[in-house]
Structure formats: structure tokens, C-alpha cells
Enzyme design. Structure first.
Site, short mmCIF file in Angstrom:
data_model
loop_
_atom_site.label_atom_id
_atom_site.label_comp_id
_atom_site.label_asym_id
_atom_site.label_seq_id
_atom_site.Cartn_x
_atom_site.Cartn_y
_atom_site.Cartn_z
N ASP A 49 25.92 -7.07 15.57
CA ASP A 49 26.33 -8.28 16.26
C ASP A 49 25.12 -8.94 16.92
O ASP A 49 24.17 -8.25 17.30
CB ASP A 49 27.38 -7.98 17.33
N ASP A 51 24.25 -11.48 20.07
CA ASP A 51 24.75 -12.12 21.28
C ASP A 51 23.73 -13.11 21.81
O ASP A 51 22.52 -12.83 21.85
CB ASP A 51 25.05 -11.08 22.36
N ASP A 142 23.16 -3.99 32.19
CA ASP A 142 23.44 -2.60 32.54
C ASP A 142 22.22 -1.68 32.39
O ASP A 142 21.82 -1.00 33.34
CB ASP A 142 24.62 -2.07 31.72
#
Length: 449
Positions: A49, A51, A142
């Protein structure tokens, strides 16, 4: 970092992701690739993916792309859809206020940050639509390896948290205080384990210590969200390594509470069965074969069902068939309260389990009918794995079905005759067809009703 320092080439980036970046830049917005896709490109992996992060708001992104849809309340995101590929576009996140702002005496309206950002008493972020700068966004990421931003206008990567050093040292490190970050979003504990397994890295000591203390916070995560997160853990090609780390850090209990007590002994049949299922799943994924979550969850819950079934037989005096079906319903009901397994998968799980009772019944036409069942192959694979772990008659049964599938028509007939003779099955003679003749009616012997 310049292109020569980070090594990322546009050839490794999705064409659709590049389209999104270029259009946002052309409209005067900042736009970057961020997170896992940048990390994977740097370490030489192909991202699944891509982003994008930008200073455009979700509504502004939607105005630029006709193929855009806005999703989420907790995290407001824009999904730009290109056929089967979705490019996720997020707006730079800002910091939540440590204390709520006092409302104006002349107005009951709350401040923008109060409305758009919200945390629970435990520190978990319930709503996160507070927008900010790229620097704030980086601080909100994170892990250090996920705070790198690729800009297509000059092919540079900005590393805000020494992510490159973490990659070189093969360390998974949280940005900020581990306890605070885990409390904000307990799923970060699962992500730490997943990244460690995927990238062959170790989790920093302070992050590990916090995981062991705070694993129970996963019970605060909505079951629907946990379904997607657990899929990423076990259907990624590194399921076995991930499982070992989760066992090590006591993360099985909050996700699969009915299975966890059966895994205390690493040499138990339950532990060996789960490990073999994950080995086979990893092999299928890494060779491009299809896998279904239904098979994996059927394996996770099989022995809890067996144990509950035996308990119902002993305590309630039920026969095996009734106890087994009650066990399926009860065990499945308890599990979906923790992880919301969609019905399309629970239906298949039930069929796999129920066919385990039908596979030993092979006389007459039953064996041929079983081969035609749409879930036969999954049930057979399940039986074969059970046989490999438990051995004995179960393995003999699995071997019989292996031979029966590969046999010719005449060989199958011979196998069934031999089976009948060995197990003492009586030959079933064809029933005589009933005639339509009615018995004669007499006064002393009236015809049956």
C-alpha cells in the site's frame, strides 16, 4: 536525504500514488509518501500500500479527485480509488490539548481541537481529526522507522526520528514514551510485533516491557477493527514468526482467550497444530497461493470446541453430536465478541468443523458425495493437519482420503469393499419399490388410514 542517500526510485512507486502526489502539488498543497511504504522501499521490499500525507484537508482532497471518498469518524481520511487500488490520503495530524479549553462565557461553542480530538480516561485516542504541521505529524507517528517522508518534487526523504539509524540497527522503537503511545492506541503493540517479524528486527527493551504490562488494553479495541489487524499479523507471510513473538509477549490471551490456556505447553498437540497451520499458511502465501481467513480461524478454535464439547458430554450427559453443535455455537459466540469475524467466514468455519464428523463415514455413496461437497478440500486439508499432529486412526483416515481422491473408479470401488469388510459393514441391498396397489378392504380388516 537525497536520492543517492536513501535509494528510492520512482520505478518502485505506484503510478496511482504518483498521480495523487503530482495533483496535490499542482494545486499548491504539500504532499508526501509516508510510513510503511517509504520504509519498505528503503529496505528493498515492495510495498503493498502507498499512503500519502498532505496539508490539504479531507474536503479539499475530495474537491481535487472525482474518484475520492471520505471515510472514518475517528480518523477522517480520503480514499482515492483507482480500480482495485486505493491511495489513502491523510491530513497532517496535530497535537491534542492536554487540558480542555474553557468555553467562552458568551458562547457555548467548543474550540476546534476539543470537537475534533478526544481521548478516554485511559489515554486512548477516540477521535483524531486535529490537523497540524508536518513536524507535528512526524511526532504523532508511532515508530521511528515510520516517520520518514518522501517528496516527489525533489526526490528527497525527510527523516524526523532517526528512522534510518533504526533500520541499520534493526530496532523497532516507539516515538515518545511507550506507555503513553500504547495507551493512545493499543493496536500499536500488535504493529510492533508485526514489524519486528516482517523486517527481522528486535523491539526495544522499554517498548517490550510496556507491552507485557499493557496487553490487556487490547480489550478496549472494537472487535471489527481487531479482525483486520489480526489478518495482517497472520496472513502476511511471516505468520509463524509473528505467532512466536505474540506468545513471548503474552498477546494471544487478549485476542484468543479460549485458545490461550491450551498453548501453555509448547509441546502440546494444540501448540503443534497451530504452528503447523501457520507454517503451511506462510508457505502458501510466499508461493503465491490463495489462503482464506476461515481456515485459520477454524484452526484457532478447533481445540477449544473439542474441549467444550467433552465438557458438555460429561456434565450435561449429551450425545456427541448435540454437544458438538452446542460447542460450536458457544465458542464462536464468545470469540466474535473479541474479534468480529464476518459471517462469510464463520459459515465456512462451521462447514469445515462439521465435515470433520462426516469424513469418517464413508460407506456406500457417502464417500462420493463427500468429494462433491464444495468445502471438501478445506475439510480434508484440516483433517490431514490434525492427523499429522495426533497420528493414530486420525492419520489413517486422512491417508485413506488421500488415496481415495487419487484412485481410479475401479480402485475406489475396491477401497470401499475392503473398508466394508474390515469394519464389518453390512451390504445394503436395494430397497424394493413400493407398488401402488391398495389392499382389499374388508369389514373385519379395514384398509389402513
Amino acid at each position: 536525504m537525497t536520492r543517492g542517500e536513501h535509494g528510492i526510485s520512482r520505478k518502485g512507486i505506484s503510478d496511482n500514488a504518483l498521480k495523487v502526489l503530482y495533483r496535490l502539488n499542482s494545486a499548491g498543497f504539500e504532499a508526501y509518501l509516508v510510513g510503511g511504504c517509504v520504509r519498505d522501499l528503503i529496505v528493498g521490499l515492495h510495498p503493498k500500500d502507498f499512503d500519502v500525507v498532505t496539508n490539504a484537508t479531507p474536503d479539499e482532497v475530495k474537491e481535487l479527485f472525482k474518484n475520492c471518498r471520505l471515510i472514518g469518524r475517528r480518523f477522517r481520511l480520503a480514499h482515492v480509488v483507482f480500480g482495485r487500488e486505493i491511495i489513502e490520503v491523510a491530513t497532517f495530524r496535530g497535537h491534542h490539548q492536554s487540558e480542555p479549553e474553557k468555553s467562552d462565557k458568551k458562547s457555548d461553542k467548543k474550540s476546534n481541537k476539543e470537537v475534533l480530538g478526544k481521548q478516554s480516561q485511559e489515554g486512548q485516542i477516540l477521535r483524531d481529526n486535529v490537523f497540524g504541521s508536518i513536524e507535528e505529524d512526524a511526532e504523532r507517528r508511532d515508530f521511528t522507522v515510520n516517520a520518514m517522508y518522501y517528496r516527489v518534487t525533489d526526490f528527497t526523504v525527510t527523516d524526523f526520528a532517526n528512522g534510518m539509524d533504526a533500520i541499520k540497527n534493526k530496532r523497532i522503537e516507539l516515538i515518545g514514551d511507550p506507555e503513553t503511545r500504547y495507551r493512545e492506541d493499543p493496536v500499536r503493540m500488535l504493529r510492533a510485533v508485526r514489524f519486528a517479524a516482517k523486517l527481522d528486527m528486535t523491539i526495544s527493551d522499554d517498548s517490550v516491557e510496556a507491552i507485557r504490562r499493557l496487553g490487556s488494553l487490547l480489550s478496549n479495541i472494537p472487535p471489527a477493527r481487531l479482525f483486520e489487524e489480526v489478518l495482517k499479523l497472520f496472513i502476511s507471510g511471516q505468520g509463524l514468526q509473528t505467532y512466536d513473538l505474540m506468545n513471548k509477549y503474552d498477546l494471544i490471551q487478549p485476542l484468543l482467550p479460549q485458545l490461550a490456556p491450551l498453548l501453555v505447553d509448547a509441546q502440546s498437540r494444540e501448540s503443534q497444530f497451530i504452528r503447523q497451520v501457520l507454517i503451511n499458511t506462510d508457505n502458501r502465501i510466499n508461493t503465491g497461493m490463495r489462503v482464506t481467513p476461515a481456515f485459520l480461524y477454524a484452526a484457532f478454535l478447533w481445540y477449544p470446541i473439542e474441549e467444550y464439547c467433552q465438557k458438555m458430554m460429561d456434565e450435561a450427559g449429551l450425545n456427541h453430536f448435540d454437544a458438538f453443535n452446542i460447542a460450536i455455537n458457544d465458542v464462536l459466540h464468545r470469540q466474535v465478541q473479541r474479534i468480529m469475524i464476518p459471517k462469510r467466514f464463520t459459515t465456512t468455519m462451521r462447514e469445515i468443523w462439521q465435515l470433520q464428523l462426516r469424513l469418517p463415514k464413508r460407506f456406500g455413496r457417502r464417500a462420493y458425495q463427500m468429494l462433491e461437497h464444495p468445502r471438501f478440500r478445506a475439510a480434508y486439508d484440516f483433517l490431514l493437519l490434525r492427523g499429522q499432529i495426533e497420528g493414530g486412526q486420525l492419520l489413517e483416515l486422512a491417508d485413506w482420503w488421500t488415496s481415495f481422491q487419487e484412485a481410479s473408479v475401479e480402485q475406489r470401488k475396491t477401497m470401499l469393499i475392503k473398508l466394508r469388510d474390515e469394519e464389518g459393514g453390512a451390504v445394503r441391498r436395494p430397497r424394493k419399490r413400493r407398488t401402488n396397489k391398495k389392499p382389499k378392504s374388508t369389514a373385519s380388516n379395514p384398509s389402513p388410514q
